[in-house]
Write a protein that holds these residues in place. Structure first.
Motif, PDB file in Angstrom:
ATOM      1  N   CYS A   1      -0.871  16.189   4.466  1.00  0.00           N
ATOM      2  CA  CYS A   1      -0.856  16.182   3.000  1.00  0.00           C
ATOM      3  C   CYS A   1      -2.129  16.805   2.451  1.00  0.00           C
ATOM      4  O   CYS A   1      -3.145  16.840   3.120  1.00  0.00           O
ATOM      5  CB  CYS A   1      -0.769  14.751   2.484  1.00  0.00           C
ATOM      6  SG  CYS A   1       0.743  13.927   2.938  1.00  0.00           S
ATOM      7  N   ARG A   2      -2.060  17.271   1.219  1.00  0.00           N
ATOM      8  CA  ARG A   2      -3.211  17.847   0.546  1.00  0.00           C
ATOM      9  C   ARG A   2      -3.509  17.035  -0.699  1.00  0.00           C
ATOM     10  O   ARG A   2      -2.597  16.638  -1.409  1.00  0.00           O
ATOM     11  CB  ARG A   2      -2.928  19.288   0.168  1.00  0.00           C
ATOM     12  CG  ARG A   2      -2.730  20.184   1.364  1.00  0.00           C
ATOM     13  CD  ARG A   2      -2.377  21.582   0.886  1.00  0.00           C
ATOM     14  NE  ARG A   2      -2.111  22.436   2.014  1.00  0.00           N
ATOM     15  CZ  ARG A   2      -0.907  22.833   2.368  1.00  0.00           C
ATOM     16  NH1 ARG A   2       0.139  22.478   1.681  1.00  0.00           N
ATOM     17  NH2 ARG A   2      -0.750  23.612   3.404  1.00  0.00           N
TER      18      ARG A   2
ATOM     19  N   THR B   1      -4.463  16.460  -4.468  1.00  0.00           N
ATOM     20  CA  THR B   1      -4.042  17.225  -5.631  1.00  0.00           C
ATOM     21  C   THR B   1      -4.823  16.775  -6.857  1.00  0.00           C
ATOM     22  O   THR B   1      -5.039  15.585  -7.055  1.00  0.00           O
ATOM     23  CB  THR B   1      -2.531  17.004  -5.883  1.00  0.00           C
ATOM     24  OG1 THR B   1      -1.827  17.355  -4.697  1.00  0.00           O
ATOM     25  CG2 THR B   1      -2.041  17.838  -7.034  1.00  0.00           C
ATOM     26  N   THR B   2      -5.236  17.733  -7.674  1.00  0.00           N
ATOM     27  CA  THR B   2      -5.806  17.426  -8.983  1.00  0.00           C
ATOM     28  C   THR B   2      -4.717  17.665 -10.015  1.00  0.00           C
ATOM     29  O   THR B   2      -4.184  18.764 -10.107  1.00  0.00           O
ATOM     30  CB  THR B   2      -7.016  18.326  -9.292  1.00  0.00           C
ATOM     31  OG1 THR B   2      -8.055  18.016  -8.356  1.00  0.00           O
ATOM     32  CG2 THR B   2      -7.529  18.085 -10.698  1.00  0.00           C
ATOM     33  N   TYR B   3      -4.370  16.620 -10.747  1.00  0.00           N
ATOM     34  CA  TYR B   3      -3.355  16.712 -11.784  1.00  0.00           C
ATOM     35  C   TYR B   3      -4.031  16.751 -13.143  1.00  0.00           C
ATOM     36  O   TYR B   3      -4.799  15.841 -13.481  1.00  0.00           O
ATOM     37  CB  TYR B   3      -2.432  15.492 -11.742  1.00  0.00           C
ATOM     38  CG  TYR B   3      -1.542  15.441 -10.526  1.00  0.00           C
ATOM     39  CD1 TYR B   3      -0.354  16.160 -10.493  1.00  0.00           C
ATOM     40  CD2 TYR B   3      -1.895  14.665  -9.429  1.00  0.00           C
ATOM     41  CE1 TYR B   3       0.462  16.112  -9.380  1.00  0.00           C
ATOM     42  CE2 TYR B   3      -1.070  14.610  -8.317  1.00  0.00           C
ATOM     43  CZ  TYR B   3       0.111  15.335  -8.295  1.00  0.00           C
ATOM     44  OH  TYR B   3       0.920  15.289  -7.193  1.00  0.00           O
TER      45      TYR B   3
ATOM     46  N   LYS C   1       6.153  13.126 -10.513  1.00  0.00           N
ATOM     47  CA  LYS C   1       5.009  13.365  -9.636  1.00  0.00           C
ATOM     48  C   LYS C   1       4.809  12.202  -8.665  1.00  0.00           C
ATOM     49  O   LYS C   1       5.041  11.057  -9.004  1.00  0.00           O
ATOM     50  CB  LYS C   1       3.757  13.586 -10.473  1.00  0.00           C
ATOM     51  CG  LYS C   1       3.861  14.889 -11.269  1.00  0.00           C
ATOM     52  CD  LYS C   1       2.729  15.063 -12.225  1.00  0.00           C
ATOM     53  CE  LYS C   1       2.844  16.362 -12.967  1.00  0.00           C
ATOM     54  NZ  LYS C   1       4.106  16.591 -13.643  1.00  0.00           N
TER      55      LYS C   1
ATOM     56  N   ASP D   1      -5.823  11.758  -4.571  1.00  0.00           N
ATOM     57  CA  ASP D   1      -5.545  12.634  -5.704  1.00  0.00           C
ATOM     58  C   ASP D   1      -6.515  12.331  -6.846  1.00  0.00           C
ATOM     59  O   ASP D   1      -7.184  11.293  -6.853  1.00  0.00           O
ATOM     60  CB  ASP D   1      -4.111  12.443  -6.206  1.00  0.00           C
ATOM     61  CG  ASP D   1      -3.072  13.062  -5.288  1.00  0.00           C
ATOM     62  OD1 ASP D   1      -3.458  13.835  -4.388  1.00  0.00           O
ATOM     63  OD2 ASP D   1      -1.879  12.769  -5.467  1.00  0.00           O
TER      64      ASP D   1
ATOM     65  N   ALA E   1      -4.019  11.389   0.952  1.00  0.00           N
ATOM     66  CA  ALA E   1      -4.132  12.845   1.072  1.00  0.00           C
ATOM     67  C   ALA E   1      -5.295  13.148   2.001  1.00  0.00           C
ATOM     68  O   ALA E   1      -6.129  12.293   2.281  1.00  0.00           O
ATOM     69  CB  ALA E   1      -4.357  13.461  -0.296  1.00  0.00           C
TER      70      ALA E   1
ATOM     71  N   ALA F   1      -9.286  17.377  -3.827  1.00  0.00           N
ATOM     72  CA  ALA F   1      -8.758  18.692  -4.181  1.00  0.00           C
ATOM     73  C   ALA F   1      -9.893  19.645  -4.471  1.00  0.00           C
ATOM     74  O   ALA F   1     -10.992  19.237  -4.811  1.00  0.00           O
ATOM     75  CB  ALA F   1      -7.855  18.568  -5.397  1.00  0.00           C
TER      76      ALA F   1
ATOM     77  N   VAL G   1      -1.378  21.509 -10.290  1.00  0.00           N
ATOM     78  CA  VAL G   1      -1.521  21.218  -8.869  1.00  0.00           C
ATOM     79  C   VAL G   1      -2.468  22.219  -8.234  1.00  0.00           C
ATOM     80  O   VAL G   1      -2.253  23.409  -8.294  1.00  0.00           O
ATOM     81  CB  VAL G   1      -0.156  21.281  -8.164  1.00  0.00           C
ATOM     82  CG1 VAL G   1      -0.295  20.957  -6.701  1.00  0.00           C
ATOM     83  CG2 VAL G   1       0.827  20.343  -8.818  1.00  0.00           C
TER      84      VAL G   1
ATOM     85  N   TYR H   1      -4.486  22.843  -4.525  1.00  0.00           N
ATOM     86  CA  TYR H   1      -4.535  22.393  -3.140  1.00  0.00           C
ATOM     87  C   TYR H   1      -5.879  22.695  -2.503  1.00  0.00           C
ATOM     88  O   TYR H   1      -6.583  23.600  -2.911  1.00  0.00           O
ATOM     89  CB  TYR H   1      -3.445  23.082  -2.313  1.00  0.00           C
ATOM     90  CG  TYR H   1      -2.064  22.706  -2.742  1.00  0.00           C
ATOM     91  CD1 TYR H   1      -1.585  21.430  -2.521  1.00  0.00           C
ATOM     92  CD2 TYR H   1      -1.245  23.610  -3.388  1.00  0.00           C
ATOM     93  CE1 TYR H   1      -0.318  21.076  -2.925  1.00  0.00           C
ATOM     94  CE2 TYR H   1       0.025  23.268  -3.793  1.00  0.00           C
ATOM     95  CZ  TYR H   1       0.474  21.987  -3.550  1.00  0.00           C
ATOM     96  OH  TYR H   1       1.720  21.636  -3.946  1.00  0.00           O
TER      97      TYR H   1
END
Length: 187
Positions: free
Chosen positions: A21-22, A24-26, A47, A53, A125, A129, A164, A166
């Motif tokens: 998994c990576r 993520t910045t939302y 999401k 994250d 994750a 990110a 998103v 990565y």
């Protein structure tokens, strides 16, 4: 025979790393940002948030973001706050599984729907990110504010290209490195 074993192990290692998994910045609300006109409940609905994250709130000076507990979230109570921020650009690292609750500091905005409940899945994750701060140890709530205040005239999408982002080391990087290693080993 040794080459075949090496190639098999290299392939397994490459695909194993690539499938992780990576973080993520939302950007909350995407290009609309954290605003009274944004339907953040719908924004969050599709999401999957995981440990590691980061939520990025971008908002004008007429708003703020406050992390609160469940009861404060449900009643739009803006006085019992866990983490407040009002500078226009705020990140919250999702450091452990469970529910996280955010409201606008303006109680009327909260009642009008400017509040967000995020359910953080326990699946972690890989790491932070790209471009986001790392979470600090010891708490379930890490808040980082940037020095650049935001206004509604700013285009949040210009600061973060999309919702998103990565970690830059992905599948293509691993395939390239693996292919290069295999090629140099066979020559």
């Amino acid at each position: 025979m040794a080459r075949l074993v090496f190639l098999s192990l290299a392939f397994l290692a490459i695909t194993g790393f690539a499938s992780r998994c990576r973080a993520t910045t939302y950007t909350v609300g995407d290009s609309s940002g954290w605003d009274i006109s944004t339907d953040v409940e719908s924004w969050a609905r599709d999401k999957l948030f995981v440990v590691g994250d980061v939520l990025l709130f971008q908002y004008s000076s007429s708003h703020s973001v406050k992390e609160v507990n469940r009861d404060s979230y449900q009643g739009c109570n803006t006085t019992n706050v866990l983490q407040p921020s009002s500078n226009g650009n705020t990140t919250f690292a999702l450091t452990k599984p469970g529910n996280r609750y955010f409201v606008c500091g303006n109680k009327l905005h909260c009642y009008a729907g400017m509040r967000l409940n995020v359910v953080v899945d326990g699946k972690a994750a890989d790491g932070p990110a790209a471009g986001s701060p790392e979470a600090e140890a010891g708490g379930d709530s890490t808040t980082t504010t940037t020095n650049t205040p935001s206004s509604k005239n700013n285009n949040p999408a210009s600061l973060v290209p999309n919702s998103v982002m990565y970690v830059p080391i992905g599948f293509k990087s691993f395939v390239f490195v693996g292919f290069t290693c295999l090629l140099s080993w066979t020559i």
